[in-house]
Design a protein around this motif. Structure first.
Motif: not given
Length: 295
Positions: A61-64, A78-79, A137-144
């Motif tokens: 999550a920090l990397v995201g 993420c934070l 959810h974080i993975l979706m935000h990163v891919f988007r």
């Protein structure tokens, strides 16, 4: 060059030491999380892998948050995940220190104390299920963010134009092949539209930008954030080029009238330069500064 090389070496050494600190802390928390999973009746394999869910999600999550640093809502999301799972991991480690998850030695390890309280079992379960939900959810935000056209872009037909085909549906032998015209990416087109409108003093809303560029409203919000961030960086870094161009124009204008770089006793201005010429010079300097900043 020497200074840059030394700084890079210091950065590499610091990164290595910090990675070591994180690994040691992860290993210390591993025992607490794994014993908590065993006490909650996880099998051996599940208990061994369980710490990857809560503690691993903190790191990812920090990397995201770093990847999504220009997206306010995903970054704060993420934070928030980092804060939540840091708190739950602390509670598990605290309970482990109190002896709540003390296990007997040997392959047939059992709890020394009685069954766990309901809220403790719920905390162990929430960490696992929450890691699936928040991580997805974080993975979706990163891919988007990294691949906006994959989720919001429109499908582009790869077929050749019908005009290049013959009557039977095949290309005529005598007709030259018509090269496919490259299409402008919708995200880049939206950035161009929004940037041009800002130059003209018009700030498009998200809905209008979405309609003009034919992208989703979410992508339009990303475009607005990216363009405004780029404009702020350019405004904050005019660099020596602006000062050099302004100085050259000022010197050329003064020397063209044969004015020397002498000033009146009261410091009002160069000797021999009329007021009208100073006004024109000021306008030229302001235009040069404006053009340099827009570039």
């Amino acid at each position: 060059m020497v200074q840059t090389t030394a700084a890079r070496r210091i950065a590499v050494a610091l990164a290595a030491l910090l990675s070591l600190v994180i690994a040691v802390a992860f290993r210390g928390s591993w025992t607490s999380q794994s014993d908590a999973a065993k006490a909650a009746h996880f099998d051996d394999v599940g208990a061994f892998l369980y710490p990857f869910a809560p503690d691993g999600l903190i790191v990812l999550a920090l990397v995201g948050a770093v990847v999504l640093r220009h997206k306010p809502w995903p970054r704060w999301y993420c934070l928030a995940v980092v804060a939540i799972f840091t708190a739950t991991s602390y509670v598990i480690n605290h309970l482990h220190g109190l002896g709540t998850f003390v296990m007997t030695e040997g392959p047939d390890a059992k709890l020394v104390e009685g069954p766990l309280e309901g809220w403790i079992v719920g905390l162990v379960a929430v960490q696992l299920v929450g890691a699936i939900a928040f991580g997805s959810h974080i993975l979706m935000h990163v891919f988007r963010h990294l691949f906006p056209e994959a989720l919001d872009g429109r499908a582009v037909a790869d077929a050749a134009p019908e005009a290049a085909a013959g009557p039977g549906g095949t290309a005529s032998e005598g007709d030259p092949a018509v090269p496919a015209q490259p299409e402008i990416d919708g995200y880049e087109l939206a950035k161009m539209i929004y940037g041009v409108c800002l130059d003209e003093g018009v700030k498009l809303s998200r809905a209008k930008l979405s309609r003009y560029a034919r992208i989703s409203a979410r992508q339009a919000g990303y475009v607005q954030t990216d363009v405004e961030e780029e404009r702020r960086e350019q405004a904050d870094q005019p660099g020596p080029e602006v000062r050099r161009r302004v100085t050259e124009m000022r010197e050329d204008a003064l020397m063209s009238d044969g004015a020397l770089a002498r000033w009146n006793g009261n410091g009002t201005g160069p000797v021999g330069v009329p007021d009208e010429h100073r006004r024109r010079l000021r306008c030229r300097v302001l235009r040069a500064v404006r053009r340099a900043r827009l570039r």
